[in-house]
Design a protein around this motif. Structure first.
Motif, mmCIF file in Angstrom:
data_model
loop_
_atom_site.group_PDB
_atom_site.id
_atom_site.type_symbol
_atom_site.label_atom_id
_atom_site.label_comp_id
_atom_site.label_asym_id
_atom_site.label_seq_id
_atom_site.Cartn_x
_atom_site.Cartn_y
_atom_site.Cartn_z
ATOM 1 N N MET A 1 0.843 -1.195 0.000
ATOM 2 C CA MET A 1 0.000 0.000 0.000
ATOM 3 C C MET A 1 0.879 1.246 0.000
ATOM 4 S SD MET A 1 -2.836 -1.728 0.221
ATOM 5 C CE MET A 1 -4.096 -0.544 0.642
ATOM 6 N N ALA A 2 0.720 2.065 -1.038
ATOM 7 C CA ALA A 2 1.511 3.295 -1.148
ATOM 8 C C ALA A 2 1.009 4.326 -0.149
ATOM 9 C CB ALA A 2 1.442 3.846 -2.565
ATOM 10 N N VAL A 3 1.936 4.942 0.581
ATOM 11 C CA VAL A 3 1.575 5.926 1.610
ATOM 12 C C VAL A 3 1.429 7.320 1.026
ATOM 13 C CG1 VAL A 3 2.289 6.935 3.809
ATOM 14 C CG2 VAL A 3 2.726 4.521 3.351
ATOM 15 N N GLU A 4 2.225 7.621 0.023
ATOM 16 C CA GLU A 4 2.181 8.942 -0.584
ATOM 17 C C GLU A 4 2.588 8.819 -2.044
ATOM 18 O OE1 GLU A 4 4.899 11.248 1.675
ATOM 19 O OE2 GLU A 4 6.666 10.066 1.103
ATOM 20 N N GLY A 5 2.450 9.923 -2.746
ATOM 21 C CA GLY A 5 2.835 9.930 -4.148
ATOM 22 C C GLY A 5 1.642 9.760 -5.063
ATOM 23 N N GLU B 1 -9.277 8.624 0.022
ATOM 24 C CA GLU B 1 -10.577 9.110 0.472
ATOM 25 C C GLU B 1 -10.742 9.039 1.988
ATOM 26 O OE1 GLU B 1 -11.050 4.790 -0.900
ATOM 27 O OE2 GLU B 1 -9.973 6.616 -1.502
ATOM 28 N N TYR B 2 -9.770 8.456 2.664
ATOM 29 C CA TYR B 2 -9.819 8.355 4.119
ATOM 30 C C TYR B 2 -8.825 9.314 4.741
ATOM 31 C CZ TYR B 2 -12.432 4.039 3.291
ATOM 32 O OH TYR B 2 -13.355 3.131 2.885
ATOM 33 N N GLU B 3 -9.161 9.767 5.930
ATOM 34 C CA GLU B 3 -8.272 10.652 6.671
ATOM 35 C C GLU B 3 -7.560 9.866 7.770
ATOM 36 O OE1 GLU B 3 -10.328 13.988 8.196
ATOM 37 O OE2 GLU B 3 -10.896 14.791 6.225
ATOM 38 N N PHE B 4 -6.272 10.105 7.912
ATOM 39 C CA PHE B 4 -5.460 9.423 8.906
ATOM 40 C C PHE B 4 -4.798 10.447 9.810
ATOM 41 C CE2 PHE B 4 -5.765 6.602 5.293
ATOM 42 C CZ PHE B 4 -5.919 5.351 5.848
ATOM 43 N N GLU B 5 -4.574 10.055 11.025
ATOM 44 C CA GLU B 5 -3.836 10.926 11.923
ATOM 45 C C GLU B 5 -2.380 11.035 11.460
ATOM 46 O OE1 GLU B 5 -4.135 9.699 15.926
ATOM 47 O OE2 GLU B 5 -6.324 9.850 16.016
ATOM 48 N N PRO B 6 -1.748 12.116 11.747
ATOM 49 C CA PRO B 6 -0.355 12.299 11.291
ATOM 50 C C PRO B 6 0.560 11.178 11.791
ATOM 51 C CG PRO B 6 -1.266 14.348 12.148
ATOM 52 C CD PRO B 6 -2.253 13.286 12.484
ATOM 53 N N ASP B 7 1.453 10.776 10.933
ATOM 54 C CA ASP B 7 2.539 9.826 11.250
ATOM 55 C C ASP B 7 2.046 8.410 11.565
ATOM 56 O OD1 ASP B 7 4.290 11.988 10.980
ATOM 57 O OD2 ASP B 7 4.127 12.471 13.112
ATOM 58 N N VAL B 8 0.788 8.086 11.253
ATOM 59 C CA VAL B 8 0.303 6.726 11.520
ATOM 60 C C VAL B 8 -0.105 6.000 10.237
ATOM 61 C CG1 VAL B 8 -0.465 7.336 13.830
ATOM 62 C CG2 VAL B 8 -2.081 7.491 11.917
ATOM 63 N N SER C 1 1.570 5.313 7.549
ATOM 64 C CA SER C 1 2.574 4.351 7.095
ATOM 65 C C SER C 1 2.459 3.039 7.865
ATOM 66 C CB SER C 1 3.976 4.943 7.262
ATOM 67 O OG SER C 1 4.963 4.003 6.906
ATOM 68 N N GLU C 2 2.282 3.125 9.166
ATOM 69 C CA GLU C 2 2.152 1.928 9.986
ATOM 70 C C GLU C 2 0.857 1.186 9.672
ATOM 71 O OE1 GLU C 2 1.992 0.673 14.736
ATOM 72 O OE2 GLU C 2 2.362 2.753 14.119
ATOM 73 N N ILE C 3 -0.223 1.954 9.479
ATOM 74 C CA ILE C 3 -1.515 1.331 9.182
ATOM 75 C C ILE C 3 -1.471 0.623 7.825
ATOM 76 C CG2 ILE C 3 -3.935 1.796 8.667
ATOM 77 C CD1 ILE C 3 -3.838 4.006 10.747
ATOM 78 N N MET C 4 -0.849 1.267 6.836
ATOM 79 C CA MET C 4 -0.754 0.657 5.506
ATOM 80 C C MET C 4 0.093 -0.615 5.545
ATOM 81 S SD MET C 4 -2.595 2.368 3.326
ATOM 82 C CE MET C 4 -3.760 2.449 4.679
ATOM 83 N N GLY C 5 1.127 -0.616 6.371
ATOM 84 C CA GLY C 5 1.954 -1.814 6.507
ATOM 85 C C GLY C 5 1.187 -2.957 7.146
ATOM 86 N N ASP C 6 0.432 -2.651 8.202
ATOM 87 C CA ASP C 6 -0.375 -3.682 8.853
ATOM 88 C C ASP C 6 -1.488 -4.179 7.924
ATOM 89 O OD1 ASP C 6 1.187 -3.349 11.084
ATOM 90 O OD2 ASP C 6 -0.227 -2.022 12.112
ATOM 91 N N LEU C 7 -2.084 -3.267 7.171
ATOM 92 C CA LEU C 7 -3.146 -3.655 6.246
ATOM 93 C C LEU C 7 -2.603 -4.551 5.142
ATOM 94 C CD1 LEU C 7 -6.101 -3.405 5.405
ATOM 95 C CD2 LEU C 7 -5.478 -1.341 4.109
ATOM 96 N N TYR C 8 -1.400 -4.259 4.691
ATOM 97 C CA TYR C 8 -0.780 -5.095 3.657
ATOM 98 C C TYR C 8 -0.527 -6.514 4.174
ATOM 99 C CZ TYR C 8 2.713 -6.796 0.346
ATOM 100 O OH TYR C 8 3.412 -7.540 -0.558
ATOM 101 N N GLU C 9 -0.051 -6.615 5.401
ATOM 102 C CA GLU C 9 0.175 -7.942 5.988
ATOM 103 C C GLU C 9 -1.136 -8.705 6.153
ATOM 104 O OE1 GLU C 9 2.405 -7.788 9.563
ATOM 105 O OE2 GLU C 9 4.028 -6.574 8.725
#
Length: 311
Positions: A215-219, A226-233, A235-243
């Motif tokens: 899951m790409a975090v930026e770019g 379409e979803y809003e995430f808290e700052p600095d989280v 990347s971690e959420i996308m990594g967990d979602l990918y797993e």
């Protein structure tokens, strides 16, 4: 009288000489044919029993596959639908990124038709085309039969294998397999391509592959914009979602492959039982012919002996 005696001696010895000549040419005797018939009957009993066992197991695998389908549907929305490997010549794998980890799912047991051979052939074709495009790929094999086949074709591409997997599988097993992929460095690849058998019905199954990208975090290709995430989280959420997405997809593919394996084994054992029955009929005919030939030979010897006594 001397000529008659000579003819009688020849008539007595000719059948025995013919039988010895037949044995010398390699013709099976009655005892050998009888032993072959008994051995084939025992094999037919085994294959018939294996067919019944596979039919019973297939019912459970079908139920588990239906329960696993929701784990596959939500991943289709994030990483696309699987691709059908119906015609390998028309599949180019051009959509794959520069570095791909291929995960073929095979079985640990044999006597199940071509389920493992089809997967091995598809992976061999994919590696050849990916390398021809100047891209990189490695392989993590699930299943002992796939390991034994693919290790002869491209041993340098295999990072690790997972064998002796318990059956029936569950989500915890899929999580353990996903952990094996992570330990093999799955997070360092641009995509994971899972190759598996897909169950259609008791007589039909197909091969598919599904590409799962991180899951790409930026770019430009940022995921879930379409979803809003808290700052600095994020990347971690996308990594967990990918797993979790990888685990869910492995779980579904494993259930799909298990049902395809049992259906193929049931069909293979049915064909084996049918072939054994045909072989038994052929051997029985040969046995009857050999028995009739022996009886005829004995009758000729008795008649020849009686004629000699009368003379």
């Amino acid at each position: 009288m001397a000529l008659r005696a000579s003819v009688q001696r020849v008539s007595r010895t000719l059948p025995r000489l013919m039988a010895q000549a037949g044995a010398a040419r390699g013709m099976a005797t009655e005892k050998q044919i009888f032993n072959q018939i008994q051995s084939t009957k025992n094999i037919k009993k085994i294959t018939s029993s294996m067919k019944m066992v596979s039919a019973a197991k297939l019912k459970g695998d079908e139920t588990r596959l239906e329960l696993a389908k929701p784990f596959n549907e939500w991943t289709n929305a994030l990483c696309g639908k699987p691709v059908h490997l119906d015609d390998l010549e028309n599949i180019t794998y051009e959509e794959l990124p520069q570095k791909t980890l291929i995960v073929p799912i095979t079985s640990d047991k044999g006597l199940c038709g071509g389920v493992n051979s089809f997967i091995s052939r598809s992976v061999r074709d994919a590696i050849g085309k990916i390398n021809a495009q100047g891209k990189e790929c490695d392989v993590v094999i699930i299943g002992d039969k796939g390991r034994s086949q693919m290790s002869r074709s491209f041993p340098e591409k295999i990072l690790r294998t997972a064998t002796d997997i318990q059956a029936p599988g569950n989500f915890n097993l899929a999580a353990a397999l996903s952990a094996e992929l992570t330990a093999a460095g799955a997070m360092n690849y641009d995509a994971v391509m899972i190759v598996y058998n897909s169950y259609v019905n008791a007589a039909v199954y197909h091969q598919y592959y599904k590409v799962i990208k991180p899951m790409a975090v930026e770019g430009e290709g940022e995921s879930m914009v379409e979803y809003e995430f808290e700052p600095d989280v994020k990347s971690e959420i996308m990594g967990d979602l990918y797993e979790y997405m990888l685990t869910s997809q492995i779980y579904y593919c494993f259930m799909d492959g298990a049902a395809a394996e049992q259906s193929s084994r049931m069909t293979a054992m049915e064909n084996a039982s049918k072939n054994a029955g045909e072989m038994i009929d052929t051997l029985t005919l040969q046995y009857n012919r050999a028995r009739q030939a022996r009886i005829t030979t004995e009758l000729i010897e008795i008649i020849s002996g009686a004629s000699a006594l009368e003379g």
